[in-house]
Design a protein around this motif. Structure first.
Motif, mmCIF file in Angstrom:
data_model
loop_
_atom_site.group_PDB
_atom_site.id
_atom_site.type_symbol
_atom_site.label_atom_id
_atom_site.label_comp_id
_atom_site.label_asym_id
_atom_site.label_seq_id
_atom_site.Cartn_x
_atom_site.Cartn_y
_atom_site.Cartn_z
ATOM 1 N N THR A 95 -4.535 10.804 -21.237
ATOM 2 C CA THR A 95 -5.474 11.651 -21.986
ATOM 3 C C THR A 95 -5.063 13.115 -21.926
ATOM 4 O OG1 THR A 95 -7.300 10.126 -21.522
ATOM 5 C CG2 THR A 95 -7.892 12.375 -22.168
ATOM 6 N N PHE A 96 -4.633 13.586 -20.749
ATOM 7 C CA PHE A 96 -4.255 14.989 -20.596
ATOM 8 C C PHE A 96 -3.154 15.367 -21.579
ATOM 9 C CE2 PHE A 96 -2.160 18.658 -18.726
ATOM 10 C CZ PHE A 96 -3.227 19.431 -18.305
ATOM 11 N N GLY A 97 -2.233 14.431 -21.825
ATOM 12 C CA GLY A 97 -1.135 14.702 -22.737
ATOM 13 C C GLY A 97 -1.534 14.789 -24.198
ATOM 14 N N GLN A 98 -2.807 14.435 -24.507
ATOM 15 C CA GLN A 98 -3.272 14.485 -25.890
ATOM 16 C C GLN A 98 -4.190 15.678 -26.155
ATOM 17 O OE1 GLN A 98 -1.780 11.953 -27.534
ATOM 18 N NE2 GLN A 98 -1.060 11.342 -25.493
ATOM 19 N N LEU A 99 -4.422 16.500 -25.139
ATOM 20 C CA LEU A 99 -5.414 17.563 -25.266
ATOM 21 C C LEU A 99 -4.829 18.818 -25.914
ATOM 22 C CD1 LEU A 99 -7.069 17.179 -21.744
ATOM 23 C CD2 LEU A 99 -7.822 16.195 -23.912
ATOM 24 N N GLY A 100 -5.734 19.680 -26.384
ATOM 25 C CA GLY A 100 -5.271 20.887 -27.042
ATOM 26 C C GLY A 100 -6.036 22.141 -26.693
ATOM 27 N N THR A 101 -7.149 22.023 -25.957
ATOM 28 C CA THR A 101 -7.943 23.192 -25.617
ATOM 29 C C THR A 101 -8.007 23.375 -24.112
ATOM 30 O OG1 THR A 101 -10.060 22.005 -25.459
ATOM 31 C CG2 THR A 101 -9.379 22.771 -27.639
ATOM 32 N N MET A 102 -8.263 24.615 -23.696
ATOM 33 C CA MET A 102 -8.307 24.900 -22.269
ATOM 34 C C MET A 102 -9.473 24.191 -21.596
ATOM 35 S SD MET A 102 -8.488 28.517 -20.265
ATOM 36 C CE MET A 102 -8.726 28.528 -18.482
ATOM 37 N N LEU B 206 -7.892 4.548 -13.357
ATOM 38 C CA LEU B 206 -8.425 5.772 -13.964
ATOM 39 C C LEU B 206 -7.366 6.863 -14.068
ATOM 40 C CD1 LEU B 206 -11.932 5.865 -12.225
ATOM 41 C CD2 LEU B 206 -11.441 5.362 -14.632
ATOM 42 N N LEU B 207 -6.460 6.926 -13.084
ATOM 43 C CA LEU B 207 -5.383 7.912 -13.144
ATOM 44 C C LEU B 207 -4.500 7.677 -14.366
ATOM 45 C CD1 LEU B 207 -4.167 8.334 -9.443
ATOM 46 C CD2 LEU B 207 -4.946 10.143 -10.977
ATOM 47 N N ILE B 208 -4.175 6.421 -14.635
ATOM 48 C CA ILE B 208 -3.364 6.099 -15.810
ATOM 49 C C ILE B 208 -4.061 6.593 -17.079
ATOM 50 C CG2 ILE B 208 -2.463 4.212 -17.228
ATOM 51 C CD1 ILE B 208 -2.146 2.619 -14.585
ATOM 52 N N MET C 91 -7.100 11.903 -7.207
ATOM 53 C CA MET C 91 -5.989 11.978 -6.260
ATOM 54 C C MET C 91 -6.473 12.349 -4.866
ATOM 55 S SD MET C 91 -3.064 13.768 -8.630
ATOM 56 C CE MET C 91 -2.551 13.001 -10.173
ATOM 57 N N GLY C 92 -7.413 13.289 -4.800
ATOM 58 C CA GLY C 92 -7.961 13.675 -3.501
ATOM 59 C C GLY C 92 -8.731 12.557 -2.838
ATOM 60 N N PHE C 93 -9.375 11.715 -3.662
ATOM 61 C CA PHE C 93 -10.151 10.598 -3.131
ATOM 62 C C PHE C 93 -9.242 9.486 -2.610
ATOM 63 C CE2 PHE C 93 -12.394 6.544 -3.595
ATOM 64 C CZ PHE C 93 -13.589 6.808 -2.936
ATOM 65 N N ALA C 94 -8.186 9.180 -3.371
ATOM 66 C CA ALA C 94 -7.337 8.042 -3.003
ATOM 67 C C ALA C 94 -6.434 8.346 -1.815
ATOM 68 C CB ALA C 94 -6.496 7.628 -4.205
ATOM 69 N N ASN C 95 -5.995 9.587 -1.693
ATOM 70 C CA ASN C 95 -4.971 9.929 -0.716
ATOM 71 C C ASN C 95 -5.269 9.460 0.711
ATOM 72 O OD1 ASN C 95 -2.589 11.183 0.215
ATOM 73 N ND2 ASN C 95 -2.818 12.787 -1.304
ATOM 74 N N VAL D 86 0.840 -1.201 0.000
ATOM 75 C CA VAL D 86 0.000 0.000 0.000
ATOM 76 C C VAL D 86 0.877 1.254 0.000
ATOM 77 C CG1 VAL D 86 -1.702 1.316 1.320
ATOM 78 C CG2 VAL D 86 -1.944 -1.142 1.106
ATOM 79 N N SER D 87 1.995 1.215 0.724
ATOM 80 C CA SER D 87 2.915 2.353 0.739
ATOM 81 C C SER D 87 3.508 2.596 -0.647
ATOM 82 C CB SER D 87 4.033 2.115 1.754
ATOM 83 O OG SER D 87 3.511 2.028 3.069
ATOM 84 N N LEU D 88 3.838 1.523 -1.364
ATOM 85 C CA LEU D 88 4.361 1.668 -2.727
ATOM 86 C C LEU D 88 3.291 2.213 -3.665
ATOM 87 C CD1 LEU D 88 6.501 -1.594 -3.051
ATOM 88 C CD2 LEU D 88 7.327 0.774 -2.923
ATOM 89 N N ALA D 89 2.046 1.792 -3.448
ATOM 90 C CA ALA D 89 0.948 2.355 -4.246
ATOM 91 C C ALA D 89 0.814 3.850 -3.969
ATOM 92 C CB ALA D 89 -0.355 1.633 -3.925
ATOM 93 N N GLY D 90 0.940 4.240 -2.696
ATOM 94 C CA GLY D 90 0.907 5.656 -2.345
ATOM 95 C C GLY D 90 2.083 6.410 -2.936
ATOM 96 N N PHE D 91 3.234 5.761 -3.012
ATOM 97 C CA PHE D 91 4.407 6.349 -3.669
ATOM 98 C C PHE D 91 4.066 6.735 -5.108
ATOM 99 C CE2 PHE D 91 8.068 5.865 -6.423
ATOM 100 C CZ PHE D 91 9.120 6.453 -5.733
ATOM 101 N N SER D 92 3.387 5.829 -5.809
ATOM 102 C CA SER D 92 3.044 6.105 -7.210
ATOM 103 C C SER D 92 2.033 7.241 -7.321
ATOM 104 C CB SER D 92 2.508 4.838 -7.888
ATOM 105 O OG SER D 92 1.242 4.472 -7.374
#
Length: 228
Positions: free
Chosen positions: A154-161, A147-149, A175-179, A75-81
């Motif tokens: 997906t974010f890296g493929q976007l082009g509009t604000m 879902l994060l993956i 991220m806020g949910f998993a933390n 679980v700690s390693l998962a949190g690391f990621s």
């Protein structure tokens, strides 16, 4: 909520300070604010007296227990990621949007503010669902990671604000949910006797990611010349 606000507020405030007083003035203002909050905390936070505890085993015994517990380490390693993604995204996303997508500093700041603020209620929701479905915490974490993956790619493929705003908001929610779930799962696996020790070890592993992630992403950026 502290990491959430810590990401959101600087992205909201720093572009304004940068435009009005330059980047050096913005950092000086931030440093003064931190100093003021430190003094306020030092003077206003009171010591809490606790009942005398019985004899305790040594920290080394607790550390051996934690390091030999497979569930806590996994679980700690998962949190690391997760922290790697959270700090890494916060490190590179502004630069990506201003350089690769030609957003203004204020536009990129609004996206990152949404990324931070949108997840502010997620820890409370995570706590509620952990209580409602105590056996489902593992699957909550697994689904968040999957879902994060998907959404980071997906974010890296976007082009509009607008698209960046939506996907960054989803990332902030995940991220806020998993933390906080990591802390719950680690404490449950450690039991009352070693919950604090296990939490400390887990947080130490999390923070290693916070140290390494910006360095690794910066080196990758220098080596490739891009954000891919």
């Amino acid at each position: 909520t502290s990491p959430t606000l810590g990401i959101a507020l600087p992205n909201l405030i720093m572009p304004i300070l940068n435009e009005s007083m330059g980047w050096q003035g913005a950092f000086r203002t931030l440093g003064i604010a931190i100093l003021i909050f430190s003094v306020v905390t030092l003077t206003m936070m009171k010591e809490v007296k606790t009942a005398a505890a019985g004899p305790r085993k040594s920290f080394i015994v607790g550390l051996k227990f934690v390091l030999s517990n497979r569930n806590i380490l996994l679980v700690s390693l998962a949190g690391f990621s997760l922290i790697w993604c959270q700090i890494g995204f916060g490190t590179v996303a502004n630069k990506y949007m201003t350089e690769a997508l030609s957003f203004s500093v204020s536009e990129a700041g609004r996206v990152m503010t949404a990324f931070g603020l949108i997840g502010i209620l997620m820890p409370s929701l995570a706590g509620y669902l952990c209580g409602k479905f105590p056996t489902g915490k593992k699957w909550m974490l697994i689904m968040c990671h999957v879902l994060l993956i998907i959404f980071l790619i997906t974010f890296g493929q976007l082009g509009t604000m607008t698209a960046c705003l939506v996907v960054a908001s989803i990332l902030g929610c995940l991220m806020g949910f998993a933390n906080p779930i990591y802390s719950v799962v680690i404490a449950e696996n450690a039991g009352p006797e070693w919950a604090a020790t296990a939490g400390g070890v887990g947080n130490c592993i999390f923070q290693i990611a916070a140290i390494i992630s910006p360095l690794a992403i910066g080196m990758a950026r220098d080596a490739t010349g891009g954000f891919g």
